[in-house]
Motif scaffolding. Structure first.
Motif, PDB file in Angstrom:
ATOM      1  N   THR A  11       0.834  -1.197   0.000  1.00  0.00           N
ATOM      2  CA  THR A  11       0.000   0.000   0.000  1.00  0.00           C
ATOM      3  C   THR A  11       0.874   1.254   0.000  1.00  0.00           C
ATOM      4  O   THR A  11       0.574   2.226  -0.690  1.00  0.00           O
ATOM      5  CB  THR A  11      -0.952  -0.006   1.211  1.00  0.00           C
ATOM      6  N   GLY A  12       1.975   1.221   0.737  1.00  0.00           N
ATOM      7  CA  GLY A  12       2.911   2.344   0.719  1.00  0.00           C
ATOM      8  C   GLY A  12       3.515   2.559  -0.658  1.00  0.00           C
ATOM      9  O   GLY A  12       3.649   3.696  -1.122  1.00  0.00           O
ATOM     10  N   ARG A  13       3.867   1.465  -1.322  1.00  0.00           N
ATOM     11  CA  ARG A  13       4.421   1.565  -2.681  1.00  0.00           C
ATOM     12  C   ARG A  13       3.370   2.078  -3.663  1.00  0.00           C
ATOM     13  O   ARG A  13       3.683   2.844  -4.577  1.00  0.00           O
ATOM     14  CB  ARG A  13       4.942   0.209  -3.143  1.00  0.00           C
ATOM     15  N   ILE A  14       2.120   1.655  -3.479  1.00  0.00           N
ATOM     16  CA  ILE A  14       1.036   2.146  -4.329  1.00  0.00           C
ATOM     17  C   ILE A  14       0.896   3.654  -4.155  1.00  0.00           C
ATOM     18  O   ILE A  14       0.796   4.395  -5.137  1.00  0.00           O
ATOM     19  CB  ILE A  14      -0.293   1.426  -4.004  1.00  0.00           C
ATOM     20  N   ALA A  15       0.904   4.118  -2.914  1.00  0.00           N
ATOM     21  CA  ALA A  15       0.770   5.552  -2.645  1.00  0.00           C
ATOM     22  C   ALA A  15       1.897   6.347  -3.295  1.00  0.00           C
ATOM     23  O   ALA A  15       1.661   7.384  -3.931  1.00  0.00           O
ATOM     24  CB  ALA A  15       0.744   5.796  -1.133  1.00  0.00           C
ATOM     25  N   GLU A  16       3.122   5.857  -3.160  1.00  0.00           N
ATOM     26  CA  GLU A  16       4.277   6.539  -3.737  1.00  0.00           C
ATOM     27  C   GLU A  16       4.187   6.586  -5.267  1.00  0.00           C
ATOM     28  O   GLU A  16       4.401   7.637  -5.886  1.00  0.00           O
ATOM     29  CB  GLU A  16       5.555   5.821  -3.309  1.00  0.00           C
ATOM     30  N   ALA A  17       3.869   5.452  -5.872  1.00  0.00           N
ATOM     31  CA  ALA A  17       3.793   5.387  -7.338  1.00  0.00           C
ATOM     32  C   ALA A  17       2.640   6.223  -7.880  1.00  0.00           C
ATOM     33  O   ALA A  17       2.775   6.896  -8.903  1.00  0.00           O
ATOM     34  CB  ALA A  17       3.658   3.932  -7.790  1.00  0.00           C
ATOM     35  N   PHE A  18       1.501   6.188  -7.192  1.00  0.00           N
ATOM     36  CA  PHE A  18       0.344   6.948  -7.673  1.00  0.00           C
ATOM     37  C   PHE A  18       0.597   8.448  -7.539  1.00  0.00           C
ATOM     38  O   PHE A  18       0.198   9.230  -8.418  1.00  0.00           O
ATOM     39  CB  PHE A  18      -0.928   6.515  -6.950  1.00  0.00           C
ATOM     40  N   ALA A  19       1.259   8.860  -6.464  1.00  0.00           N
ATOM     41  CA  ALA A  19       1.608  10.277  -6.306  1.00  0.00           C
ATOM     42  C   ALA A  19       2.525  10.718  -7.445  1.00  0.00           C
ATOM     43  O   ALA A  19       2.362  11.808  -8.004  1.00  0.00           O
ATOM     44  CB  ALA A  19       2.268  10.506  -4.951  1.00  0.00           C
ATOM     45  N   LEU A  20       3.486   9.876  -7.818  1.00  0.00           N
ATOM     46  CA  LEU A  20       4.376  10.171  -8.937  1.00  0.00           C
ATOM     47  C   LEU A  20       3.577  10.263 -10.238  1.00  0.00           C
ATOM     48  O   LEU A  20       3.769  11.185 -11.035  1.00  0.00           O
ATOM     49  CB  LEU A  20       5.464   9.103  -9.046  1.00  0.00           C
ATOM     50  N   LEU A  21       2.692   9.323 -10.449  1.00  0.00           N
ATOM     51  CA  LEU A  21       1.848   9.327 -11.648  1.00  0.00           C
ATOM     52  C   LEU A  21       1.076  10.643 -11.764  1.00  0.00           C
ATOM     53  O   LEU A  21       1.006  11.246 -12.836  1.00  0.00           O
ATOM     54  CB  LEU A  21       0.874   8.151 -11.606  1.00  0.00           C
ATOM     55  N   LYS A  22       0.536  11.111 -10.648  1.00  0.00           N
ATOM     56  CA  LYS A  22      -0.270  12.332 -10.651  1.00  0.00           C
ATOM     57  C   LYS A  22       0.536  13.572 -11.018  1.00  0.00           C
ATOM     58  O   LYS A  22      -0.037  14.557 -11.483  1.00  0.00           O
ATOM     59  CB  LYS A  22      -0.935  12.524  -9.288  1.00  0.00           C
TER      60      LYS A  22
ATOM     61  N   PHE B 136      -8.393  -3.514   2.999  1.00  0.00           N
ATOM     62  CA  PHE B 136      -7.512  -3.177   1.887  1.00  0.00           C
ATOM     63  C   PHE B 136      -8.228  -2.281   0.878  1.00  0.00           C
ATOM     64  O   PHE B 136      -7.669  -1.287   0.416  1.00  0.00           O
ATOM     65  CB  PHE B 136      -6.983  -4.432   1.179  1.00  0.00           C
ATOM     66  N   LEU B 137      -9.467  -2.621   0.527  1.00  0.00           N
ATOM     67  CA  LEU B 137     -10.224  -1.791  -0.416  1.00  0.00           C
ATOM     68  C   LEU B 137     -10.372  -0.365   0.106  1.00  0.00           C
ATOM     69  O   LEU B 137     -10.218   0.604  -0.650  1.00  0.00           O
ATOM     70  CB  LEU B 137     -11.600  -2.396  -0.675  1.00  0.00           C
ATOM     71  N   ASP B 138     -10.674  -0.239   1.394  1.00  0.00           N
ATOM     72  CA  ASP B 138     -10.834   1.091   1.992  1.00  0.00           C
ATOM     73  C   ASP B 138      -9.519   1.863   1.970  1.00  0.00           C
ATOM     74  O   ASP B 138      -9.486   3.049   1.619  1.00  0.00           O
ATOM     75  CB  ASP B 138     -11.343   0.975   3.433  1.00  0.00           C
ATOM     76  N   ARG B 139      -8.444   1.188   2.333  1.00  0.00           N
ATOM     77  CA  ARG B 139      -7.123   1.822   2.344  1.00  0.00           C
ATOM     78  C   ARG B 139      -6.710   2.214   0.923  1.00  0.00           C
ATOM     79  O   ARG B 139      -6.166   3.295   0.699  1.00  0.00           O
ATOM     80  CB  ARG B 139      -6.107   0.856   2.962  1.00  0.00           C
ATOM     81  N   LEU B 140      -6.959   1.337  -0.034  1.00  0.00           N
ATOM     82  CA  LEU B 140      -6.623   1.635  -1.429  1.00  0.00           C
ATOM     83  C   LEU B 140      -7.386   2.867  -1.918  1.00  0.00           C
ATOM     84  O   LEU B 140      -6.802   3.760  -2.546  1.00  0.00           O
ATOM     85  CB  LEU B 140      -6.928   0.429  -2.331  1.00  0.00           C
ATOM     86  N   ALA B 141      -8.670   2.934  -1.640  1.00  0.00           N
ATOM     87  CA  ALA B 141      -9.466   4.091  -2.049  1.00  0.00           C
ATOM     88  C   ALA B 141      -8.915   5.359  -1.428  1.00  0.00           C
ATOM     89  O   ALA B 141      -8.801   6.403  -2.105  1.00  0.00           O
ATOM     90  CB  ALA B 141     -10.925   3.898  -1.649  1.00  0.00           C
ATOM     91  N   HIS B 142      -8.532   5.290  -0.175  1.00  0.00           N
ATOM     92  CA  HIS B 142      -7.957   6.450   0.503  1.00  0.00           C
ATOM     93  C   HIS B 142      -6.640   6.858  -0.158  1.00  0.00           C
ATOM     94  O   HIS B 142      -6.416   8.046  -0.448  1.00  0.00           O
ATOM     95  CB  HIS B 142      -7.738   6.124   1.992  1.00  0.00           C
ATOM     96  N   VAL B 143      -5.768   5.896  -0.406  1.00  0.00           N
ATOM     97  CA  VAL B 143      -4.464   6.167  -1.012  1.00  0.00           C
ATOM     98  C   VAL B 143      -4.635   6.746  -2.413  1.00  0.00           C
ATOM     99  O   VAL B 143      -3.966   7.721  -2.773  1.00  0.00           O
ATOM    100  CB  VAL B 143      -3.612   4.874  -1.048  1.00  0.00           C
ATOM    101  N   LEU B 144      -5.511   6.176  -3.204  1.00  0.00           N
ATOM    102  CA  LEU B 144      -5.673   6.637  -4.588  1.00  0.00           C
ATOM    103  C   LEU B 144      -6.360   8.000  -4.669  1.00  0.00           C
ATOM    104  O   LEU B 144      -6.190   8.718  -5.657  1.00  0.00           O
ATOM    105  CB  LEU B 144      -6.450   5.610  -5.413  1.00  0.00           C
TER     106      LEU B 144
END
Length: 159
Positions: free
Chosen positions: A90-101, A146-154
């Motif tokens: 989830t941390g890696r998802i947050a980092e990668a998605f922030a970069l994508l944005k 996980f779904l809730d955390r993913l939605a929050h991160v994204l």
């Protein structure tokens, strides 16, 4: 239109891992370190359909097709529990998605966000909680978390 060429090799490596991280995180969220093949297939079908629907040469298509064979690893730091593994992903998802944005258009970000959320949902809803996935409870407490955390991160990454 953003393309793969707008990212450095290091940036693309991080960003292109997004679909695989979401697949692995959703598959492991039920507490089982060995994800069911049917769960991975369900998520892969969402990614494939979204990638094929995107225009040729687009960021969305490149991103969703780049990760189809990527295996997620933890390097030298092995997680001690499923929860810890999911937290790392989830941390890696947050980092990668922030970069994508930082590079993608708002429409591209929205499309990728929707696809990643649909992928995770397809994975966690594929099997039930019982023997060989036959139980009536489709989404476990860990999977919902996980779904809730993913939605929050994204929705908050890079905000």
């Amino acid at each position: 239109m953003t393309t793969k060429a707008d990212f450095s090799a290091e940036e693309w490596e991080k960003v292109s891992a997004l679909p695989g991280l979401v697949l692995a995180g959703a598959a492991w969220a039920d507490g089982k370190m060995v994800p069911a093949v049917r769960e991975i297939i369900a998520g892969g079908e969402v990614l494939t359909a979204a990638g094929q629907a995107a225009p040729e040469g687009s960021l969305v298509r490149d991103l969703l097709s780049a990760s189809s064979g990527q295996k997620q690893t933890f390097g030298d730091s092995k997680p001690e529990s499923t929860e810890q593994a999911v937290e790392v992903m989830t941390g890696r998802i947050a980092e990668a998605f922030a970069l994508l944005k930082t590079k993608a258009t708002a429409d591209e970000v929205a499309s990728i966000r929707t696809t990643l959320e649909a992928t995770a949902k397809a994975v966690v809803e594929r099997l039930g909680s019982g023997f060989w996935g036959s139980g009536s409870e489709k989404v476990s407490e860990g999977e919902q978390a996980f779904l809730d955390r993913l939605a929050h991160v994204l929705n908050d990454a890079g905000a």
